[in-house]
Design a protein around this motif. Sequence first.
Motif, mmCIF file in Angstrom:
data_model
loop_
_atom_site.group_PDB
_atom_site.id
_atom_site.type_symbol
_atom_site.label_atom_id
_atom_site.label_comp_id
_atom_site.label_asym_id
_atom_site.label_seq_id
_atom_site.Cartn_x
_atom_site.Cartn_y
_atom_site.Cartn_z
ATOM 1 N N ASP A 1 0.829 -1.205 0.000
ATOM 2 C CA ASP A 1 0.000 0.000 0.000
ATOM 3 C C ASP A 1 0.871 1.267 0.000
ATOM 4 O O ASP A 1 2.026 1.222 -0.413
ATOM 5 C CB ASP A 1 -1.002 -0.015 1.163
ATOM 6 C CG ASP A 1 -2.315 0.736 0.811
ATOM 7 O OD1 ASP A 1 -2.343 1.489 -0.180
ATOM 8 O OD2 ASP A 1 -3.302 0.570 1.541
ATOM 9 N N TRP B 1 -0.527 3.767 -1.746
ATOM 10 C CA TRP B 1 -0.914 4.141 -3.114
ATOM 11 C C TRP B 1 -1.836 5.351 -3.144
ATOM 12 O O TRP B 1 -2.578 5.557 -4.112
ATOM 13 C CB TRP B 1 -1.559 2.941 -3.828
ATOM 14 C CG TRP B 1 -0.811 1.652 -3.673
ATOM 15 C CD1 TRP B 1 -1.296 0.471 -3.200
ATOM 16 C CD2 TRP B 1 0.570 1.399 -3.995
ATOM 17 N NE1 TRP B 1 -0.313 -0.495 -3.195
ATOM 18 C CE2 TRP B 1 0.845 0.047 -3.668
ATOM 19 C CE3 TRP B 1 1.618 2.180 -4.513
ATOM 20 C CZ2 TRP B 1 2.103 -0.544 -3.842
ATOM 21 C CZ3 TRP B 1 2.878 1.598 -4.675
ATOM 22 C CH2 TRP B 1 3.102 0.258 -4.351
ATOM 23 N N GLY C 1 -5.553 3.754 -2.852
ATOM 24 C CA GLY C 1 -5.126 2.914 -1.733
ATOM 25 C C GLY C 1 -5.263 3.581 -0.385
ATOM 26 O O GLY C 1 -6.251 4.218 -0.099
ATOM 27 N N SER D 1 -8.306 0.283 -6.631
ATOM 28 C CA SER D 1 -7.891 -0.277 -5.348
ATOM 29 C C SER D 1 -7.643 -1.786 -5.471
ATOM 30 O O SER D 1 -6.644 -2.308 -4.966
ATOM 31 C CB SER D 1 -8.966 0.033 -4.302
ATOM 32 O OG SER D 1 -8.705 -0.669 -3.124
ATOM 33 N N MET E 1 -4.322 -2.474 -7.203
ATOM 34 C CA MET E 1 -3.154 -2.263 -6.335
ATOM 35 C C MET E 1 -3.054 -3.353 -5.267
ATOM 36 O O MET E 1 -1.951 -3.735 -4.869
ATOM 37 C CB MET E 1 -3.213 -0.871 -5.685
ATOM 38 C CG MET E 1 -3.124 0.297 -6.666
ATOM 39 S SD MET E 1 -1.860 0.135 -7.972
ATOM 40 C CE MET E 1 -0.350 0.150 -6.987
ATOM 41 N N HIS F 1 -1.508 -6.154 -6.933
ATOM 42 C CA HIS F 1 -0.095 -5.858 -7.174
ATOM 43 C C HIS F 1 0.766 -6.067 -5.932
ATOM 44 O O HIS F 1 1.870 -6.603 -6.001
ATOM 45 C CB HIS F 1 0.037 -4.409 -7.662
ATOM 46 C CG HIS F 1 1.454 -3.953 -7.789
ATOM 47 N ND1 HIS F 1 2.285 -4.398 -8.787
ATOM 48 C CD2 HIS F 1 2.199 -3.116 -7.019
ATOM 49 C CE1 HIS F 1 3.480 -3.843 -8.636
ATOM 50 N NE2 HIS F 1 3.454 -3.063 -7.579
ATOM 51 N N ASP F 2 0.267 -5.634 -4.769
ATOM 52 C CA ASP F 2 1.129 -5.701 -3.573
ATOM 53 C C ASP F 2 0.861 -6.943 -2.711
ATOM 54 O O ASP F 2 1.436 -7.083 -1.633
ATOM 55 C CB ASP F 2 1.051 -4.404 -2.750
ATOM 56 C CG ASP F 2 -0.296 -4.152 -2.077
ATOM 57 O OD1 ASP F 2 -1.060 -5.107 -1.876
ATOM 58 O OD2 ASP F 2 -0.563 -2.984 -1.732
ATOM 59 N N GLU G 1 3.148 1.331 -9.789
ATOM 60 C CA GLU G 1 3.543 1.999 -8.540
ATOM 61 C C GLU G 1 3.645 3.525 -8.696
ATOM 62 O O GLU G 1 3.711 4.251 -7.714
ATOM 63 C CB GLU G 1 4.861 1.421 -8.021
ATOM 64 C CG GLU G 1 4.765 -0.077 -7.804
ATOM 65 C CD GLU G 1 5.752 -0.623 -6.783
ATOM 66 O OE1 GLU G 1 6.610 0.149 -6.313
ATOM 67 O OE2 GLU G 1 5.658 -1.820 -6.461
ATOM 68 N N GLU G 2 3.690 3.983 -9.941
ATOM 69 C CA GLU G 2 3.715 5.426 -10.192
ATOM 70 C C GLU G 2 2.308 5.960 -10.495
ATOM 71 O O GLU G 2 2.106 7.172 -10.561
ATOM 72 C CB GLU G 2 4.609 5.737 -11.397
ATOM 73 C CG GLU G 2 6.034 5.291 -11.244
ATOM 74 C CD GLU G 2 6.910 6.358 -10.615
ATOM 75 O OE1 GLU G 2 7.205 7.350 -11.279
ATOM 76 O OE2 GLU G 2 7.293 6.199 -9.433
ATOM 77 N N TYR H 1 -0.542 6.209 -8.955
ATOM 78 C CA TYR H 1 -1.270 7.096 -8.036
ATOM 79 C C TYR H 1 -0.709 8.510 -8.052
ATOM 80 O O TYR H 1 -1.456 9.476 -7.887
ATOM 81 C CB TYR H 1 -1.278 6.520 -6.618
ATOM 82 C CG TYR H 1 -0.013 6.688 -5.825
ATOM 83 C CD1 TYR H 1 1.076 5.849 -6.030
ATOM 84 C CD2 TYR H 1 0.104 7.686 -4.865
ATOM 85 C CE1 TYR H 1 2.232 5.996 -5.298
ATOM 86 C CE2 TYR H 1 1.267 7.837 -4.128
ATOM 87 C CZ TYR H 1 2.338 6.988 -4.349
ATOM 88 O OH TYR H 1 3.490 7.141 -3.639
#
Lengths: 304, 304
Positions: free
Chosen positions: A132, A134, A139, B153, B156, B159-160, B180-181, B183
Amino acid sequence: MFHTQLVIDGGQTETKLRIIRQGDVSEFRLPGVQTNLPVLPQLAAAIGYAANISEAGFDVVSIGTTGLTKAEHDAGELMAMLEPGMALNLHLAHDSVSSYLGALGDRPGAVVAAGTGVVTLAVSARTTARVDGWGYIMGDAGSAYWMGQQALSAVMRAHDGRGPQTSLSGAVRDRWPDLEEAYIQLQAAPNKISVVASFGKEVSRCAATDPVAARICDLAGRELAHSAATALRRTGQAGTSQPAVACLGGVFSGAQVRAAFTAELALQIPGARLVKPAGNGLDGICLMGGLPENHPLRAMISSV
Amino acid sequence: MFHTQLVIDGGQTETKLRIIRQGDVSEFRLPGVQTNLPVLPQLAAAIGYAANISEAGFDVVSIGTTGLTKAEHDAGELMAMLEPGMALNLHLAHDSVSSYLGALGDRPGAVVAAGTGVVTLAVSARTTARVDGWGYIMGDAGSAYWMGQQALSAVMRAHDGRGPQTSLSGAVRDRWPDLEEAYIQLQAAPNKISVVASFGKEVSRCAATDPVAARICDLAGRELAHSAATALRRTGQAGTSQPAVACLGGVFSGAQVRAAFTAELALQIPGARLVKPAGNGLDGICLMGGLPENHPLRAMISSV
């Protein structure tokens, strides 16, 4: 030992600076980092300001900051923006790195930093995992902004009949006496992120007596624990002996959030051990330059 | 019958205008209403523009618009901003009123208008109830913005490591190759509301094959149905014989949202009857001036 050191903790609300010069320590604050603008020029300006008031450059400048894009994660580029002699060495990292180092130093574990936003970082002997962080749209689950948004939504659901009544309505009415106009005024506010986040505190305050507020705190605590557990798993620490977890930021000052966090973490990672943060972000940034060469956080720090 | 009539539908994306002059109908579009600025001067400018291209004033100007504050809900104040002769009569209302009139005319029932935002209005023989429409921060549950935010959301979280993989990630990566960029770029975008809402369509597109997307559509449909059911209850229509419900807006073009809406509405208000909207917002605005004196929507229309 370094003779003169400048430490910068760039946050969304304010930028904290610490100057260490032959054992003397002074600290001061500048306005926060504007994350919608390039960050490096703002950091260069802060370094210039510190050099001016010190009437000298620094042997080492170490920075942990919010809002750094990948392209800007380059200490060399920042160095090139400085006047000659302002910094001999430069270390630059995301503020999740400095939060981690401040709370747990160079030991393995996971750190959850939950204020207006939230970011979780886990570090094992060999690897790191970020979970997170984000931002408020994509996020930041369990952050003060997230809690505040849930609160505002719950108040409007109580108002229009979709949801149960809640004592959170009082705090929202204190700011906007006419609830039906609140969203128009909120959307026009230039500081709307911090306005929304400010209601996070109210949710914690009401949680002991209001079921709607209690539920938001419970969900926030569980989201934050899920992030910590995910980060521990990704770094292979879920099965290790009592991995350390540290909590930072205003959200954890709420008893109900903290209780939900603790319960959910114990459920997901039974061995996890909550530890008190050793220090703050500035303390962590001080450690950046001295990390062992093979420490996994090194890869997250740009040095020159 | 009116000889010349100007009809204005002020939306967030664009403002639609219709000029009716002795049976001739022409329509055109202007930029959308800026809801962070006073709305009346923007409407006055639109009327002035229409009068200029028509080379004449209007017997009746009727307006349904987004972003109207209570203080601005005043046809007299708008009239005062116009050059003399531009409008003899003026009707001004929130766009939920015009959506309602466009879809159901002067009959009782409930109308859910779900695009970037969402607002629900129910009208009985004696009273009205508005549910939601509280904007992208405090409300708009089940809107395209809401669906898009849930999608971002979820992507992401995949992703994480906090959530399951989802095919929604493809669409988000198409726009921001480095998730990751994303946001940082989204938060800096001046049109971020419509960017987030644009992913709502993607969620509907993926719902047939992707469980994460299907779940978002299901939740959206249930939120929208809950709003409609709440509005019917508040206006005393829950127990009446087959109250009419009409759905407007792009969100309902998604089959999964529509199916979830229909199922949840049948559960909450078993007798509710889904009806096709008779017309659009412009059609509804045309009806504003001709409503019977005792019609409950009269109280939501400011006339002069």
